[in-house]
Design an enzyme around this catalytic site. Structure first.
Site, PDB file in Angstrom:
ATOM      1  N   LYS A  22      48.934  35.939  58.062  1.00 36.62           N
ATOM      2  CA  LYS A  22      48.163  35.484  59.234  1.00 36.62           C
ATOM      3  C   LYS A  22      47.889  36.654  60.171  1.00 36.62           C
ATOM      4  O   LYS A  22      46.773  36.856  60.622  1.00 36.62           O
ATOM      5  CB  LYS A  22      48.959  34.403  59.982  1.00 36.62           C
ATOM      6  CG  LYS A  22      48.360  34.008  61.315  1.00 36.62           C
ATOM      7  CD  LYS A  22      49.121  32.893  61.981  1.00 36.62           C
ATOM      8  CE  LYS A  22      50.125  33.327  62.993  1.00 36.62           C
ATOM      9  NZ  LYS A  22      49.620  33.989  64.201  1.00 36.62           N
ATOM     10  N   ASN A  23      48.929  37.436  60.427  1.00 39.31           N
ATOM     11  CA  ASN A  23      48.777  38.501  61.427  1.00 39.31           C
ATOM     12  C   ASN A  23      48.027  39.724  60.901  1.00 39.31           C
ATOM     13  O   ASN A  23      47.804  40.675  61.643  1.00 39.31           O
ATOM     14  CB  ASN A  23      50.143  38.884  61.999  1.00 39.31           C
ATOM     15  CG  ASN A  23      50.716  37.777  62.868  1.00 39.31           C
ATOM     16  OD1 ASN A  23      50.021  36.804  63.159  1.00 39.31           O
ATOM     17  ND2 ASN A  23      51.965  37.911  63.269  1.00 39.31           N
ATOM     18  N   ARG A 398      48.221  25.845  62.212  1.00 37.27           N
ATOM     19  CA  ARG A 398      47.560  27.077  62.660  1.00 37.27           C
ATOM     20  C   ARG A 398      47.851  28.245  61.734  1.00 37.27           C
ATOM     21  O   ARG A 398      47.023  29.139  61.587  1.00 37.27           O
ATOM     22  CB  ARG A 398      48.055  27.455  64.066  1.00 37.27           C
ATOM     23  CG  ARG A 398      47.446  26.681  65.207  1.00 37.27           C
ATOM     24  CD  ARG A 398      47.872  27.299  66.515  1.00 37.27           C
ATOM     25  NE  ARG A 398      47.937  28.746  66.372  1.00 37.27           N
ATOM     26  CZ  ARG A 398      48.869  29.532  66.912  1.00 37.27           C
ATOM     27  NH1 ARG A 398      49.798  29.025  67.677  1.00 37.27           N
ATOM     28  NH2 ARG A 398      48.866  30.836  66.708  1.00 37.27           N
TER      29      ARG A 398
END
Ligand code: UD1
Length: 419
Positions: A22-23, A398
């Site tokens: 994700k990051n 998310r």
């Protein structure tokens, strides 16, 4: 309201595949704004934050095509005209701030509302703005907006007061098209920063030293399109390592980089969890009696704050006293009241938590208060007696791809109820 229901007691078995980080993928999508051609992101994780940042790009008229069948994202930002991204979208997610660097770099201007995201502290953006200012941008703040303008950016030496991940990335992206040389000192060293630098360099940038505390960026005139596959998500891998440990199971996790997982491996080893790395896979075996430990979250290569909640869940089930100190965010113990509802024995004093292991956690209804807290509550549910219902799972969606299905395939009793 959508929820995840888990029943404890099942041993986990088998293998699980980790998605892209994700990051990494969020800054990489933002960085594609810098390109004058098409960027293709392969093996992109299909979760909510990716859709939100893609919509933020669309709101400035980037062309974003998300192919969910092949997990590809194709971005063409060659025709961006609108320099004010949609306020509601930006507010949805803190990582929206990652478009500031590319926008000031490529267009010499942006106007953006203060970003939202996980409620885990005040999370200011002063370091980002100081960096842009040092490169020659004029910054003004008012009425909930940050505005930046620059006729041209010029390289400079920037020392970060704190090795902020987002500030390092934003300044790096702002500097790639600036004139001359920029040096970021006390830069964050997270693997995702190195991944972003690799993506930028493939586009034609000249970034040296990403992944260390000093990053040199020599400005270039233009960046072109490229194809990139982001690194694996070390936090998702860590979450599954804890899933094995909290259920005292043995599982194989595919899609890891041992180097990136060292801080998590070291702590699990200290607890008596056996770990074997075979290439890009890791075997986690938690069949022995586990021991309590002390943990302090630190910037990389220290123990990641993004694994603190999951680790706390595990320590609640380990006999003896463990200590956790959260040094990165000042409000990242919001999962504690929820874990206590399940019977956990945790005492908080400022940034310190004292955890006394209990014989058993008990299922009940709990609320995901942020992304990693939500994952931690799922893990607690896998170990608890009875049924745990986790609400507010939009936080979990998310940043995890199908966490419940991945756990189900490992043998967990878990289901999602969409209402
Ligand atoms: C990133 C990660 C997040 C992770 C965090 C720390 C992304 C998209 N998110 O968030 O998952 O938890 O790193 O590893 O990559 N700070 C300031 N001023 C600033 C910027 C930050 O004081 O201008 C402070 C923050 O309030 C916080 C600390 O620095 O206390 C760390 O924040 P930072 O490293 O910037 O985290 P993010 O980039 O937001």
């Amino acid at each position: 309201m959508n929820k995840i229901v888990a029943k404890g007691g099942n041993e986990l078995k088998g293998e699980v595949n980790i998605s892209s980080a994700k990051n990494s993928v969020l800054p990489i999508i933002a960085a594609s704004i810098l390109s004058s051609g098409k960027c293709v992101i392969e093996n992109a994780p299909m979760f909510e934050d990716v859709f939100v940042i893609s919509s933020v790009l669309e709101s400035i008229e980037s062309n974003v095509f998300i192919d969910k069948d092949t997990n590809k994202i194709i971005i063409d930002s060659s025709n961006v005209l609108n320099l004010q991204p949609d306020m509601d979208l930006v507010k949805k997610m803190r990582a929206s701030f990652l478009i500031m660097g590319p926008m000031i770099s490529k267009f010499g201007s942006f106007k953006i509302s203060f970003p939202g995201g996980c409620n885990i502290g005040t999370r200011p953006i002063d370091l980002h703005l100081k960096g842009f200012n040092a490169l020659g941008a004029d910054i003004s703040i008012g009425h909930g907006y940050v505005e930046a303008k620059a006729t041209s950016l010029k390289g400079n030496k920037i020392y970060l007061d704190f090795p902020s991940v987002g500030a390092t990335e934003n300044i790096m992206m702002a500097a790639v098209l600036a004139k001359g040389e920029t040096i970021i000192e006390n830069a964050a060293e997270e693997p995702e920063i190195e991944d972003l630098a690799n993506f930028l360099n493939k586009m034609g940038a000249n970034v040296i030293g990403a992944g260390t505390d000093t990053i040199k960026i020599i400005g270039v005139k233009e960046l072109k399109g490229t194809i990139h596959k982001p690194i694996y998500d070390r936090i998702e891998a860590g979450t599954f390592m804890i899933a094995a440990a909290i259920t005292r199971s043995k599982i194989k996790i595919n899609g890891i980089n041992e180097e990136h997982l060292k801080p998590i491996i070291a702590k699990l080893n200290e607890m008596n969890v056996d770990i074997d790395v075979i290439g890009e896979s890791i075997l986690v075996n938690a069949k022995k009696e586990l021991k309590p430990i002390d943990i302090k979250t630190m910037p990389y290569p220290g123990f990641p704050t993004d694994m603190q909640a999951q680790m706390m869940g595990l320590l609640c089930t380990v006999e003896g006293t463990s200590f956790i100190t959260e040094t990165i965010f000042e409000n990242r113990f919001m999962h504690v009241p929820e874990m206590k509802k399940m019977g956990a024995n945790i005492k908080i004093d400022g940034r310190n938590a004292v955890i006394e292991g209990v014989d058993k956690l008990t299922g009940c209804q709990v609320r995901a208060t942020d992304l990693r807290a939500g994952a931690a509550l799922i893990l607690c549910g896998l170990a608890a007696e009875g049924t745990t219902e986790i609400t507010d799972i939009y936080h979990i969606d998310r940043g995890y791809v199908n966490i419940e299905n991945k756990l189900k395939r490992l043998g967990a009793f878990i289901k999602r109820i969409d209402k």
